[in-house]
Design a protein around this motif. Structure first.
Motif, short mmCIF file in Angstrom:
data_model
loop_
_atom_site.label_atom_id
_atom_site.label_comp_id
_atom_site.label_asym_id
_atom_site.label_seq_id
_atom_site.Cartn_x
_atom_site.Cartn_y
_atom_site.Cartn_z
N GLY A 218 0.82 -1.21 0.00
CA GLY A 218 0.00 0.00 0.00
C GLY A 218 0.85 1.24 0.00
O GLY A 218 1.83 1.35 -0.75
N GLU A 219 0.48 2.19 0.85
CA GLU A 219 1.29 3.39 1.01
C GLU A 219 2.65 2.98 1.58
O GLU A 219 2.75 1.99 2.31
CB GLU A 219 0.59 4.37 1.96
N PRO A 220 3.71 3.72 1.25
CA PRO A 220 5.04 3.35 1.75
C PRO A 220 5.07 3.23 3.27
O PRO A 220 4.53 4.08 3.99
CB PRO A 220 5.93 4.51 1.26
N ASP A 223 0.78 1.11 6.82
CA ASP A 223 -0.45 1.77 6.40
C ASP A 223 -1.65 1.01 6.96
O ASP A 223 -1.53 -0.13 7.40
CB ASP A 223 -0.52 1.84 4.86
N PRO A 224 -2.83 1.63 6.98
CA PRO A 224 -4.00 1.03 7.64
C PRO A 224 -4.71 -0.05 6.82
O PRO A 224 -5.73 -0.58 7.28
CB PRO A 224 -4.92 2.23 7.86
N VAL A 225 -4.21 -0.38 5.64
CA VAL A 225 -4.84 -1.40 4.81
C VAL A 225 -4.05 -2.70 4.82
O VAL A 225 -4.61 -3.79 4.99
CB VAL A 225 -5.01 -0.89 3.36
N TYR A 226 -2.72 -2.60 4.65
CA TYR A 226 -1.86 -3.78 4.61
C TYR A 226 -0.95 -3.90 5.83
O TYR A 226 -0.21 -4.87 5.95
CB TYR A 226 -0.97 -3.75 3.37
#
Length: 340
Positions: A218-220, A223-226
């Protein structure tokens, strides 16, 4: 069995309609016996601790009792595929105490369809695991939140079920045992890296190893998803020899005596310990294409032993490295390949 009202019932066998317990256990340690599926860590010892009833319900006290039992009986990793919808100080204290005492806690983050991360996965002392689909995208039922630490496969996972046979289940319950299994592999490998610099190699370093080697999706960064990213069993593996090749010069062309190794998903240190060869060519290929810029040859003293060490980065591409001995028949070299 902490859920039975019968004090004489110590049977921990699963009695749920979907074989939740056996399915999770199989993801971790189904035997490599030529049948069905193979678990992430097929030689791991599995202990069943029953804290929910057949309908999937229990109490915070039974969950705490299960965690305390795992700690008291010397477990190294606890895979907790349950979700508690609200914070309980007693549960957090139990998790903290177990983690501080050396138990690595891995928990399913919950199937909340984009909602909050459930407990105990949301606690700092627990590795909260979300689920991904076959395209490595977040599963639709996965939660979102800063408490997520790692992502792992959770869509239509085949595994063992009660009574024999195999079935497919999906969810963060299936993702968490993937992480627990890889933690067991790292632990059993003789892992010796003090990653946090506290002077001790323990479960905290294994946790860091899983974070640092995860594939950032996800974001570098976190992050709250991965979380830190998608679990990578190959990259998390031990920094120890993954291959030992003995290369001996035989009669005929040098290429007829060559030995090869396939490297993927990591950075490797290669050490060539020579015994009588004047030269070894190291030829590198990607998809049968010769990579001249990565290939090299090394000259040695033909009358004695010597060695050379270098690194090969195969983080993205899979590389085939060929070692070609040149010199008189009978001369040889040992090649040691180590994942960093």
């Amino acid at each position: 069995n902490f859920i039975s009202l019968d004090p004489d019932n110590h049977d921990p066998c699963d009695d749920s309609s979907n074989s939740h317990g056996p399915h999770v256990a199989g993801i971790i340690a189904a035997e490599h016996n030529g049948e069905g599926v193979v678990g992430v860590a097929p030689e791991a010892s599995i202990y069943a601790i029953k804290v929910l009833d057949g309908a999937g319900f229990g109490s915070v006290s039974t969950v705490i009792a299960g965690i305390e039992w795992a700690l008291a009986h010397g477990m190294d990793v606890a895979s907790v595929s349950i979700q508690v919808g609200m914070h309980f100080q007693s549960l957090e204290q139990a998790c903290n105490a177990a983690y501080d005492a050396g138990l690595l806690l891995v928990a399913a983050a919950g199937n909340t369809f984009g909602g909050d991360v459930m407990y105990p996965a949301a606690y700092d002392s627990v590795i909260g695991v979300t689920a991904t689909n076959m395209d490595d995208l977040p599963l639709s039922l996965s939660p979102v939140g800063p408490e997520l630490e790692l992502a792992a496969p959770g869509a239509a996972i085949p595994s063992t079920i009660a009574g024999g046979g195999y079935g497919l289940l999906s969810g963060t319950s299936q993702a968490a045992p993937h992480v627990a299994g890889v933690a067991a592999l790292v632990l059993s490998s003789g892992f010796e890296q003090d990653l946090n610099g506290d002077g001790t190699v323990d479960h905290r370093d294994i946790r860091l190893r899983l974070q640092e080697t995860a594939l950032d999706m996800g974001e570098p960064g976190l992050d709250p998803v991965y979380g830190y990213g998608l679990l990578s069993a190959g990259a998390a593996g031990p920094a120890s020899p993954v291959s030992h090749l003995s290369v001996t010069r035989l009669p005929g062309t040098p290429w007829a005596s060559a030995k090869s190794a396939t490297l993927s998903d990591g950075v490797f240190e290669i050490t060539i310990v020579n015994d009588g060869l004047p030269r070894i060519d190291v030829e590198v290929f990607e998809d049968d294409v010769h990579l001249k810029e990565l290939s090299e040859f090394y000259n040695f003293c033909a009358t004695g032993s010597s060695e050379v060490t270098f690194q090969m980065d195969s983080t993205a591409p899979t590389l085939v490295v060929v070692f070609v001995p040149r010199g008189r028949p009978g001369a040889s070299a040992d090649v040691y390949i180590e994942r960093l």
